[in-house]
Motif scaffolding. Structure first.
Motif, mmCIF file in Angstrom:
data_model
loop_
_atom_site.group_PDB
_atom_site.id
_atom_site.type_symbol
_atom_site.label_atom_id
_atom_site.label_comp_id
_atom_site.label_asym_id
_atom_site.label_seq_id
_atom_site.Cartn_x
_atom_site.Cartn_y
_atom_site.Cartn_z
ATOM 1 N N GLY A 375 0.815 -1.227 0.000
ATOM 2 C CA GLY A 375 0.000 0.000 0.000
ATOM 3 C C GLY A 375 0.839 1.265 0.000
ATOM 4 O O GLY A 375 0.660 2.134 0.848
ATOM 5 N N PHE A 376 1.754 1.373 -0.958
ATOM 6 C CA PHE A 376 2.642 2.543 -1.028
ATOM 7 C C PHE A 376 1.877 3.859 -1.154
ATOM 8 O O PHE A 376 0.842 3.915 -1.828
ATOM 9 C CB PHE A 376 3.503 2.483 -2.301
ATOM 10 C CG PHE A 376 4.527 1.396 -2.334
ATOM 11 C CD1 PHE A 376 5.356 1.156 -1.257
ATOM 12 C CD2 PHE A 376 4.699 0.628 -3.488
ATOM 13 C CE1 PHE A 376 6.335 0.168 -1.321
ATOM 14 C CE2 PHE A 376 5.661 -0.362 -3.556
ATOM 15 C CZ PHE A 376 6.482 -0.589 -2.468
ATOM 16 N N ALA A 377 2.430 4.919 -0.597
ATOM 17 C CA ALA A 377 1.969 6.271 -0.966
ATOM 18 C C ALA A 377 2.260 6.418 -2.459
ATOM 19 O O ALA A 377 3.326 6.003 -2.922
ATOM 20 C CB ALA A 377 2.748 7.314 -0.172
ATOM 21 N N PRO A 378 1.316 6.996 -3.241
ATOM 22 C CA PRO A 378 1.532 7.084 -4.691
ATOM 23 C C PRO A 378 2.895 7.677 -5.075
ATOM 24 O O PRO A 378 3.513 7.246 -6.038
ATOM 25 C CB PRO A 378 0.386 7.972 -5.165
ATOM 26 C CG PRO A 378 -0.689 7.754 -4.164
ATOM 27 C CD PRO A 378 -0.001 7.517 -2.841
ATOM 28 N N CYS A 379 3.394 8.647 -4.292
ATOM 29 C CA CYS A 379 4.648 9.289 -4.709
ATOM 30 C C CYS A 379 5.851 8.343 -4.675
ATOM 31 O O CYS A 379 6.841 8.614 -5.350
ATOM 32 C CB CYS A 379 4.925 10.544 -3.881
ATOM 33 S SG CYS A 379 5.266 10.216 -2.159
ATOM 34 N N VAL A 380 5.796 7.258 -3.927
ATOM 35 C CA VAL A 380 6.935 6.336 -3.935
ATOM 36 C C VAL A 380 6.662 5.062 -4.730
ATOM 37 O O VAL A 380 7.576 4.261 -4.964
ATOM 38 C CB VAL A 380 7.431 5.959 -2.512
ATOM 39 C CG1 VAL A 380 8.021 7.155 -1.808
ATOM 40 C CG2 VAL A 380 6.357 5.290 -1.682
ATOM 41 N N ALA A 381 5.410 4.839 -5.143
ATOM 42 C CA ALA A 381 5.083 3.618 -5.895
ATOM 43 C C ALA A 381 5.914 3.548 -7.175
ATOM 44 O O ALA A 381 5.998 4.527 -7.907
ATOM 45 C CB ALA A 381 3.592 3.595 -6.222
ATOM 46 N N PRO A 382 6.537 2.387 -7.464
ATOM 47 C CA PRO A 382 7.371 2.276 -8.666
ATOM 48 C C PRO A 382 6.578 2.546 -9.937
ATOM 49 O O PRO A 382 7.047 3.240 -10.839
ATOM 50 C CB PRO A 382 7.851 0.821 -8.645
ATOM 51 C CG PRO A 382 7.726 0.379 -7.225
ATOM 52 C CD PRO A 382 6.597 1.159 -6.630
ATOM 53 N N ILE A 383 5.372 1.980 -10.018
ATOM 54 C CA ILE A 383 4.492 2.194 -11.173
ATOM 55 C C ILE A 383 3.257 2.899 -10.646
ATOM 56 O O ILE A 383 2.697 2.492 -9.629
ATOM 57 C CB ILE A 383 4.062 0.833 -11.778
ATOM 58 C CG1 ILE A 383 5.271 -0.057 -12.103
ATOM 59 C CG2 ILE A 383 3.152 1.034 -12.994
ATOM 60 C CD1 ILE A 383 6.031 0.323 -13.326
ATOM 61 N N LYS A 384 2.828 3.953 -11.327
ATOM 62 C CA LYS A 384 1.653 4.689 -10.824
ATOM 63 C C LYS A 384 0.355 4.151 -11.435
ATOM 64 O O LYS A 384 -0.672 4.132 -10.784
ATOM 65 C CB LYS A 384 1.745 6.194 -11.128
ATOM 66 C CG LYS A 384 3.091 6.838 -10.850
ATOM 67 C CD LYS A 384 3.468 6.880 -9.397
ATOM 68 C CE LYS A 384 4.794 7.599 -9.221
ATOM 69 N NZ LYS A 384 5.503 7.246 -8.009
ATOM 70 N N VAL A 385 0.410 3.799 -12.715
ATOM 71 C CA VAL A 385 -0.814 3.373 -13.399
ATOM 72 C C VAL A 385 -0.540 2.147 -14.256
ATOM 73 O O VAL A 385 0.441 2.113 -15.004
ATOM 74 C CB VAL A 385 -1.347 4.482 -14.345
ATOM 75 C CG1 VAL A 385 -2.758 4.149 -14.813
ATOM 76 C CG2 VAL A 385 -1.309 5.854 -13.694
ATOM 77 N N ALA A 386 -1.423 1.147 -14.146
ATOM 78 C CA ALA A 386 -1.342 -0.009 -15.047
ATOM 79 C C ALA A 386 -2.523 0.070 -16.007
ATOM 80 O O ALA A 386 -3.623 0.469 -15.616
ATOM 81 C CB ALA A 386 -1.389 -1.295 -14.252
ATOM 82 N N VAL A 387 -2.266 -0.276 -17.262
ATOM 83 C CA VAL A 387 -3.334 -0.195 -18.274
ATOM 84 C C VAL A 387 -3.560 -1.588 -18.861
ATOM 85 O O VAL A 387 -2.605 -2.269 -19.248
ATOM 86 C CB VAL A 387 -2.953 0.796 -19.396
ATOM 87 C CG1 VAL A 387 -4.099 0.921 -20.405
ATOM 88 C CG2 VAL A 387 -2.600 2.164 -18.814
ATOM 89 N N PHE A 388 -4.834 -1.993 -18.885
ATOM 90 C CA PHE A 388 -5.165 -3.339 -19.365
ATOM 91 C C PHE A 388 -6.273 -3.307 -20.418
ATOM 92 O O PHE A 388 -7.319 -2.684 -20.186
ATOM 93 C CB PHE A 388 -5.742 -4.183 -18.213
ATOM 94 C CG PHE A 388 -5.036 -4.053 -16.905
ATOM 95 C CD1 PHE A 388 -3.859 -4.746 -16.662
ATOM 96 C CD2 PHE A 388 -5.577 -3.271 -15.881
ATOM 97 C CE1 PHE A 388 -3.227 -4.660 -15.424
ATOM 98 C CE2 PHE A 388 -4.950 -3.185 -14.646
ATOM 99 C CZ PHE A 388 -3.763 -3.875 -14.408
ATOM 100 N N PRO A 389 -6.096 -4.027 -21.526
ATOM 101 C CA PRO A 389 -7.275 -4.333 -22.354
ATOM 102 C C PRO A 389 -7.944 -5.546 -21.706
ATOM 103 O O PRO A 389 -7.254 -6.441 -21.213
ATOM 104 C CB PRO A 389 -6.666 -4.705 -23.705
ATOM 105 C CG PRO A 389 -5.283 -5.189 -23.396
ATOM 106 C CD PRO A 389 -4.850 -4.574 -22.091
ATOM 107 N N LEU A 390 -9.258 -5.579 -21.672
ATOM 108 C CA LEU A 390 -9.939 -6.702 -21.020
ATOM 109 C C LEU A 390 -9.516 -8.033 -21.637
ATOM 110 O O LEU A 390 -9.242 -8.990 -20.923
ATOM 111 C CB LEU A 390 -11.460 -6.512 -21.122
ATOM 112 C CG LEU A 390 -12.308 -7.530 -20.381
ATOM 113 C CD1 LEU A 390 -12.061 -7.464 -18.876
ATOM 114 C CD2 LEU A 390 -13.795 -7.295 -20.665
#
Ligand code: ATP
Length: 477
Positions: A375-390
């Motif tokens: 549960g990282f704080a967003p500012c330290v998360a290695p990846i901020k957003v993951a994008v998936f096609p269903l």
């Protein structure tokens, strides 16, 4: 978010860190080398975020601090002046039976004893035994072991070329004090900050990455007028606590250890350690010390070069005092990982009704499954957003997801994943602590909306793809 009540075990954390590419043993294919670690794809991003956050708050957002990047190997005289050559040593004992080597002070502490001073050296209490083979009275007397790594500069291995890998980054700052002062046109109070590797040949590297032989420091030397020590020391302790909150280590997860007068180095007037409650105990992340003008005066004495500052307001010359916040990147990364790790029981299939804290050693209730989250704080998360096609075999979904991914990655570190069941893909991101997931499904093709999934609540909201960046930006705050 509420704080978890279960503490992670180091084994569970190390296993996740290896599986998900945060931390590997150095030279693993050759059985490793004790006290050295490598950071994998996720770990190096985590560390980069810690460094960048520190640099931003310490240097970029201030007008009274500038940066420096000094060399790791310096003139050996630097370490004579700083006192490291003569006294940067830990007391070491050997077991005559099993031949293992220990730090005498740690051994005593673990066995509820105190290491006694004996003249210039130390004496081991009789009751202390070898923790490995259990033998009593078979440990050698403590001897001082200098922690600096030696190396030879130049092609001939002779004494004249003997030098050291720096055991701290701070001395690089002190020896460049006059150069930085003259180019930056700053007035005292002002600071010089540096991030870089440091090396200590620790007798017992242990507790995963906590005590390593190669590690990274983030140090600030904040130069002040003599007499302003207490005020600036208090200021920096408060600033540093604010920063920890920002990176996901709130006040209640930290302890401040205030040194008593009798524990301070002879030149220091105050010192506070910021400590974190690791699975192996409460231990130091950072030390903030008011060091007087010890370092600059010693360099003036050993180099013969003036370290004085001329104060244009009071028209006097003096050697500035210094307040030094000194933090370890690796220890902070480890604390962030410990704080972020949690195991939960969640409804199978990612339809969220309830999230339960997992009970160690027990099976989840019917219809629930275990999920591990960082549960990282967003500012330290290695990846901020993951994008998936269903689905990966629908070209229209893949094309749209790729287009969204290409747009978002300009702003944040993003990850594109089209392989496997969507639930499994979410779990993988949960395990590396990605705060947001964007899914492109059939409705996207019809009306241009996507779903945005929140890592912690697992809830999804539907919104127009065009509004994604703004929504993520907002949620990051
Ligand atoms: P310790 O008492 O734990 O050995 P220290 O008081 O000697 O640490 P400092 O010399 O004050 O540490 O160094 C400042 C910071 O550098 C520490 O707070 C820590 O975050 C980091 N650091 C020091 N030694 C190590 C190490 N062996 N491995 C990882 N980080 C370290």
């Amino acid at each position: 978010m509420k704080r978890k009540t279960n503490k992670v075990t180091l084994d569970a954390l190390a296993s996740l860190c290896k599986r998900r590419g945060f931390i590997f043993q150095s030279s693993e294919i050759y059985e490793g080398i004790n006290g050295f670690w490598d950071y994998g794809p996720m770990g190096c991003e985590l560390k980069r975020n810690i460094r960048e956050s520190w640099w931003k708050s310490t240097v970029l957002l201030r007008e009274d601090v500038v940066g420096l990047d000094s060399s790791i190997i310096m003139h050996p005289k630097v370490w004579e002046a700083s006192g490291h050559t003569s006294s940067f040593a830990d007391p070491m004992v050997d077991c005559r039976v099993c031949k293992r080597r220990f730090r005498a002070d740690q051994l005593c502490e673990e066995q509820g004893q105190k290491l006694a001073r004996d003249g210039n050296g130390f004496r081991l209490p009789d009751a202390v035994r070898c923790p490995h083979c259990g033998e009593n009275g078979r440990l050698t007397d403590p001897r001082a072991f200098n922690l600096m790594f030696k190396t030879f500069v130049g092609p001939v291995e002779e004494d004249a070329t003997l030098s050291y890998l720096r055991p701290e980054t701070a001395q690089g700052i002190f020896v460049q004090f006059q150069n930085v002062l003259s180019v930056s046109r700053r007035k005292v109070p002002f600071g010089i900050a540096q991030i870089g590797k440091a090396f200590r040949n620790e007798i017992n590297p242990r507790n995963y990455t906590f005590r390593s032989r190669e590690f990274e420091q983030m140090e600030l030397e904040f130069f002040i007028k003599p007499g302003a020590d207490e005020e600036w020391h208090t200021y920096w302790v408060a600033e540093r606590m604010k920063w920890y909150r920002k990176i996901g280590l709130p006040e209640e997860s930290l302890t401040r250890y205030v040194y008593g007068k009798d524990e301070l180095a002879h030149y220091a007037s105050a010192c506070v350690d910021i400590m974190y409650d690791f699975p192996f105990g409460v231990q130091e992340l950072e030390g903030i010390a008011a060091r007087g003008n010890f370092d600059l005066s010693r360099h003036q004495e050993f180099s013969g070069k003036s370290m004085e500052y001329f104060d244009p307001d009071t028209r006097e010359h003096f050697i500035p005092n210094v307040v030094e916040p000194s933090a370890g990147v690796d220890r902070i990364a480890l604390a962030i990982l410990c704080e972020a790790y949690r195991e939960e029981w969640v409804p199978a299939g990612d339809t969220v009704s309830e999230i339960l804290e997992a009970e160690p050693g027990k099976q989840p209730p019917a219809g629930f499954e275990l999920r591990t989250v960082l549960g990282f704080a967003p500012c330290v998360a290695p990846i901020k957003v993951a994008v998936f096609p269903l689905l990966k075999n629908k070209p229209e979904l893949v094309a749209k997801a790729r287009a969204i991914f290409e747009t978002l990655r300009e702003r944040w570190p993003c990850f594109y994943d089209q392989g496997g069941a969507i639930g499994r893909r979410y779990r993988r991101q949960d395990e590396i602590g990605t705060p947001f997931g964007v899914t492109v499904d059939f409705q996207t093709i019809e009306d241009g909306t996507v779903t945005l999934r929140d890592r912690d609540t697992m809830k999804q909201q539907r919104l127009p793809a065009a509004g994604l960046a703004a929504a993520i930006e907002q949620a990051m705050k």
